[in-house]
Design a protein around this motif. Structure first.
Motif, PDB file in Angstrom:
ATOM      1  N   LYS A 153       0.932  -1.144  -0.102  1.00 62.20           N
ATOM      2  CA  LYS A 153       0.076  -0.008   0.105  1.00 62.20           C
ATOM      3  C   LYS A 153       0.973   1.314  -0.025  1.00 62.20           C
ATOM      4  O   LYS A 153       0.694   1.893  -0.724  1.00 62.20           O
ATOM      5  N   SER A 154       1.950   1.232   0.871  1.00 58.59           N
ATOM      6  CA  SER A 154       2.976   2.394   0.931  1.00 58.59           C
ATOM      7  C   SER A 154       3.688   2.641  -0.344  1.00 58.59           C
ATOM      8  O   SER A 154       3.805   3.764  -1.005  1.00 58.59           O
ATOM      9  N   LEU A 155       3.969   1.609  -0.968  1.00 57.92           N
ATOM     10  CA  LEU A 155       4.874   1.538  -2.265  1.00 57.92           C
ATOM     11  C   LEU A 155       4.095   2.103  -3.346  1.00 57.92           C
ATOM     12  O   LEU A 155       4.432   2.743  -4.139  1.00 57.92           O
ATOM     13  N   SER A 156       2.649   1.692  -3.295  1.00 53.03           N
ATOM     14  CA  SER A 156       1.731   2.245  -4.544  1.00 53.03           C
ATOM     15  C   SER A 156       1.647   3.866  -4.303  1.00 53.03           C
ATOM     16  O   SER A 156       1.869   4.497  -5.283  1.00 53.03           O
ATOM     17  N   VAL A 157       1.612   4.285  -2.826  1.00 55.53           N
ATOM     18  CA  VAL A 157       1.560   5.786  -2.745  1.00 55.53           C
ATOM     19  C   VAL A 157       2.711   6.566  -3.182  1.00 55.53           C
ATOM     20  O   VAL A 157       2.748   7.498  -3.996  1.00 55.53           O
ATOM     21  N   ILE A 158       3.937   5.858  -2.897  1.00 54.71           N
ATOM     22  CA  ILE A 158       5.172   6.589  -3.192  1.00 54.71           C
ATOM     23  C   ILE A 158       5.653   6.559  -4.695  1.00 54.71           C
ATOM     24  O   ILE A 158       5.943   7.751  -5.044  1.00 54.71           O
ATOM     25  N   TYR A 159       5.442   5.171  -5.279  1.00 51.44           N
ATOM     26  CA  TYR A 159       5.553   5.550  -6.657  1.00 51.44           C
ATOM     27  C   TYR A 159       4.534   6.590  -7.319  1.00 51.44           C
ATOM     28  O   TYR A 159       4.903   6.935  -8.463  1.00 51.44           O
ATOM     29  N   HIS A 160       3.415   6.467  -7.094  1.00 47.92           N
ATOM     30  CA  HIS A 160       2.463   7.484  -7.462  1.00 47.92           C
ATOM     31  C   HIS A 160       3.019   8.839  -7.649  1.00 47.92           C
ATOM     32  O   HIS A 160       3.158   9.570  -8.315  1.00 47.92           O
ATOM     33  N   ASN A 161       3.617   9.258  -6.457  1.00 45.79           N
ATOM     34  CA  ASN A 161       3.926  10.632  -6.214  1.00 45.79           C
ATOM     35  C   ASN A 161       5.350  10.737  -6.694  1.00 45.79           C
ATOM     36  O   ASN A 161       5.883  11.861  -7.207  1.00 45.79           O
ATOM     37  N   LEU A 162       6.183   9.685  -7.286  1.00 38.61           N
ATOM     38  CA  LEU A 162       7.491   9.664  -8.058  1.00 38.61           C
ATOM     39  C   LEU A 162       7.079   9.830  -9.762  1.00 38.61           C
ATOM     40  O   LEU A 162       8.038   9.779 -10.395  1.00 38.61           O
ATOM     41  N   GLY A 163       5.742   9.435  -9.761  1.00 34.79           N
ATOM     42  CA  GLY A 163       5.423   9.695 -11.150  1.00 34.79           C
ATOM     43  C   GLY A 163       5.541   8.386 -12.022  1.00 34.79           C
ATOM     44  O   GLY A 163       5.452   8.292 -13.038  1.00 34.79           O
ATOM     45  N   ASN A 164       5.747   7.050 -11.079  1.00 26.65           N
ATOM     46  CA  ASN A 164       5.983   5.923 -11.959  1.00 26.65           C
ATOM     47  C   ASN A 164       4.474   5.230 -11.733  1.00 26.65           C
ATOM     48  O   ASN A 164       4.359   4.455 -10.877  1.00 26.65           O
ATOM     49  N   LYS A 165       3.729   5.658 -12.754  1.00 31.03           N
ATOM     50  CA  LYS A 165       2.326   4.894 -12.489  1.00 31.03           C
ATOM     51  C   LYS A 165       2.516   3.309 -12.685  1.00 31.03           C
ATOM     52  O   LYS A 165       1.167   2.756 -11.875  1.00 31.03           O
ATOM     53  N   ILE A 166       3.194   2.813 -13.404  1.00 34.94           N
ATOM     54  CA  ILE A 166       3.249   1.454 -13.686  1.00 34.94           C
ATOM     55  C   ILE A 166       3.375   0.638 -12.417  1.00 34.94           C
ATOM     56  O   ILE A 166       2.923  -0.256 -11.968  1.00 34.94           O
ATOM     57  N   LYS A 167       4.446   1.116 -11.625  1.00 34.47           N
ATOM     58  CA  LYS A 167       4.917   0.675 -10.415  1.00 34.47           C
ATOM     59  C   LYS A 167       3.753   0.809  -9.352  1.00 34.47           C
ATOM     60  O   LYS A 167       3.476  -0.026  -8.438  1.00 34.47           O
ATOM     61  N   ALA A 168       3.376   1.941  -9.396  1.00 31.84           N
ATOM     62  CA  ALA A 168       2.274   2.418  -8.450  1.00 31.84           C
ATOM     63  C   ALA A 168       0.958   1.239  -8.739  1.00 31.84           C
ATOM     64  O   ALA A 168       0.220   0.799  -7.541  1.00 31.84           O
ATOM     65  N   LEU A 169       0.711   1.313  -9.843  1.00 32.66           N
ATOM     66  CA  LEU A 169      -0.612   0.449 -10.146  1.00 32.66           C
ATOM     67  C   LEU A 169      -0.436  -1.227 -10.019  1.00 32.66           C
ATOM     68  O   LEU A 169      -1.112  -1.926  -9.322  1.00 32.66           O
ATOM     69  N   ASN A 170       1.048  -1.496 -10.255  1.00 29.70           N
ATOM     70  CA  ASN A 170       1.273  -2.853  -9.722  1.00 29.70           C
ATOM     71  C   ASN A 170       1.206  -3.184  -8.361  1.00 29.70           C
ATOM     72  O   ASN A 170       0.548  -4.248  -7.982  1.00 29.70           O
ATOM     73  N   TYR A 171       1.641  -2.421  -7.551  1.00 30.40           N
ATOM     74  CA  TYR A 171       1.654  -2.497  -5.989  1.00 30.40           C
ATOM     75  C   TYR A 171       0.295  -2.607  -5.579  1.00 30.40           C
ATOM     76  O   TYR A 171      -0.434  -3.351  -4.645  1.00 30.40           O
ATOM     77  N   GLU A 172      -0.510  -1.698  -5.924  1.00 33.02           N
ATOM     78  CA  GLU A 172      -1.908  -1.190  -5.753  1.00 33.02           C
ATOM     79  C   GLU A 172      -2.492  -2.646  -6.156  1.00 33.02           C
ATOM     80  O   GLU A 172      -3.556  -3.125  -5.305  1.00 33.02           O
ATOM     81  N   ASN A 173      -2.495  -3.200  -7.148  1.00 30.60           N
ATOM     82  CA  ASN A 173      -3.162  -4.494  -7.623  1.00 30.60           C
ATOM     83  C   ASN A 173      -2.834  -5.601  -6.895  1.00 30.60           C
ATOM     84  O   ASN A 173      -3.640  -6.656  -6.693  1.00 30.60           O
ATOM     85  N   LYS A 174      -1.674  -5.692  -6.191  1.00 29.12           N
ATOM     86  CA  LYS A 174      -1.475  -6.654  -5.304  1.00 29.12           C
ATOM     87  C   LYS A 174      -1.928  -6.597  -4.036  1.00 29.12           C
ATOM     88  O   LYS A 174      -1.618  -7.466  -3.184  1.00 29.12           O
ATOM     89  N   CYS A 175      -2.374  -5.518  -3.299  1.00 32.26           N
ATOM     90  CA  CYS A 175      -2.860  -5.350  -2.093  1.00 32.26           C
ATOM     91  C   CYS A 175      -4.289  -6.009  -1.913  1.00 32.26           C
ATOM     92  O   CYS A 175      -4.771  -6.465  -3.081  1.00 32.26           O
ATOM     93  N   ASP A 176      -4.588  -6.255  -0.744  1.00 33.11           N
ATOM     94  CA  ASP A 176      -5.808  -7.176  -0.353  1.00 33.11           C
ATOM     95  C   ASP A 176      -7.072  -6.087  -0.771  1.00 33.11           C
ATOM     96  O   ASP A 176      -7.249  -4.942   0.101  1.00 33.11           O
ATOM     97  N   GLY A 177      -7.837  -6.489  -1.463  1.00 32.65           N
ATOM     98  CA  GLY A 177      -9.181  -5.700  -1.830  1.00 32.65           C
ATOM     99  C   GLY A 177      -8.810  -4.455  -2.599  1.00 32.65           C
ATOM    100  O   GLY A 177      -7.626  -4.436  -3.390  1.00 32.65           O
ATOM    101  N   SER A 178      -9.724  -3.693  -2.958  1.00 33.57           N
ATOM    102  CA  SER A 178      -9.638  -2.296  -3.821  1.00 33.57           C
ATOM    103  C   SER A 178      -9.407  -0.990  -2.843  1.00 33.57           C
ATOM    104  O   SER A 178     -10.320  -0.874  -2.167  1.00 33.57           O
ATOM    105  N   PHE A 179      -8.377  -0.352  -3.117  1.00 31.18           N
ATOM    106  CA  PHE A 179      -8.134   0.720  -2.522  1.00 31.18           C
ATOM    107  C   PHE A 179      -7.878   1.992  -3.280  1.00 31.18           C
ATOM    108  O   PHE A 179      -7.387   1.836  -4.481  1.00 31.18           O
ATOM    109  N   ILE A 180      -8.197   3.029  -2.804  1.00 31.46           N
ATOM    110  CA  ILE A 180      -7.653   4.431  -3.323  1.00 31.46           C
ATOM    111  C   ILE A 180      -6.744   4.968  -2.509  1.00 31.46           C
ATOM    112  O   ILE A 180      -7.061   5.528  -1.476  1.00 31.46           O
ATOM    113  N   PHE A 181      -5.604   5.406  -2.952  1.00 29.60           N
ATOM    114  CA  PHE A 181      -4.573   5.684  -1.974  1.00 29.60           C
ATOM    115  C   PHE A 181      -3.942   7.091  -2.028  1.00 29.60           C
ATOM    116  O   PHE A 181      -3.440   7.798  -1.369  1.00 29.60           O
ATOM    117  N   TYR A 182      -4.408   7.758  -3.320  1.00 32.98           N
ATOM    118  CA  TYR A 182      -3.958   9.144  -3.590  1.00 32.98           C
ATOM    119  C   TYR A 182      -5.095   9.784  -4.630  1.00 32.98           C
ATOM    120  O   TYR A 182      -5.774   9.128  -4.827  1.00 32.98           O
TER     121      TYR A 182
END
Length: 219
Positions: free
Chosen positions: A180-209
């Motif tokens: 969850k934290s990595l998804s937030v971090i990579y979103h703010n670094l502008g790396n949407k691919i990594k952000a979405l990759n970590y978001e999809n690995k999280c349990d359930g569906s979340f909006i972190f940013y």
């Protein structure tokens, strides 16, 4: 068998039940011991923890507060009371208790990481970061200390540094919190691919940013 040895065996038995999350069984033992030895501080503290774990944190806190004046040099007391205050949502008292424990033992890594976590929950991220670093000086591979440091850096908008710490934490224990934290971090670094990759690995569906306000972390 003398009485002190018998007490020690009973305390060990209660502790074993506690470690295995069999709190009701542990409570039965500490209830009896606290009646027999009402002035024994360690027994009272163990009993309070059992009461808290079985759903009555308010009563547990009363029991601990009754022995506070005899426990000014007892690290176990402050750590136990901090844990109970955390369950009750008393953030400031949690910090005060862990600070008291820290004064008694400045090299206790459990105290350091818990104090850092409590400061983070109170949005005192810079001070929390300092205690994370103290913990990592003792054990550079401690997962909680690494995760907490990454979290503090993230909340301080130091996303590049945070990514390094959180990736290291994720290698030690890949779980919902780190991803969850990595998804937030990579979103703010502008790396949407990594952000979405970590978001999809999280349990359930979340909006972190949010895109509307770049650095908003939605809890």
């Amino acid at each position: 068998m003398n009485s002190r040895k018998k007490i020690a065996l009973l305390i060990n038995e209660a502790n074993d039940y506690f470690k295995n999350a069999e709190y009701e069984k542990s409570l039965e033992i500490t209830s009896e011991l606290s009646k027999l030895y009402p002035k024994d501080i360690q027994i009272r503290i163990s009993h309070a923890l059992n009461i808290s774990k079985t759903g009555n944190s308010e009563k547990a806190l009363v029991i601990l507060n009754e022995v506070e004046k005899f426990s000014y040099d007892n690290l176990f007391f402050y750590s136990a009371r901090a844990a109970i205050n955390k369950l009750l949502g008393n953030k400031q008292q949690v910090i005060l208790d862990y600070k008291s424990a820290y004064k008694l033992d400045k090299k206790n890594i459990d105290v350091l990481v818990n104090l850092a976590g409590a400061l983070g929950e109170n949005q005192e991220y810079q001070l929390g970061l300092e205690f994370c670093e103290k913990a990592l000086e003792i054990n550079k591979d401690d997962y909680i200390a690494i995760y907490n440091k990454g979290f503090m850096l993230m909340k301080l908008y130091r996303f590049k540094e945070a990514s390094i710490l959180m990736e290291k934490a994720n290698k030690i224990d890949s779980n919902h919190n780190t991803m969850k934290s990595l998804s937030v971090i990579y979103h703010n670094l502008g790396n949407k691919i990594k952000a979405l990759n970590y978001e999809n690995k999280c349990d359930g569906s979340f909006i972190f940013y949010t895109d509307e306000k770049k650095y908003d972390l939605i809890q």
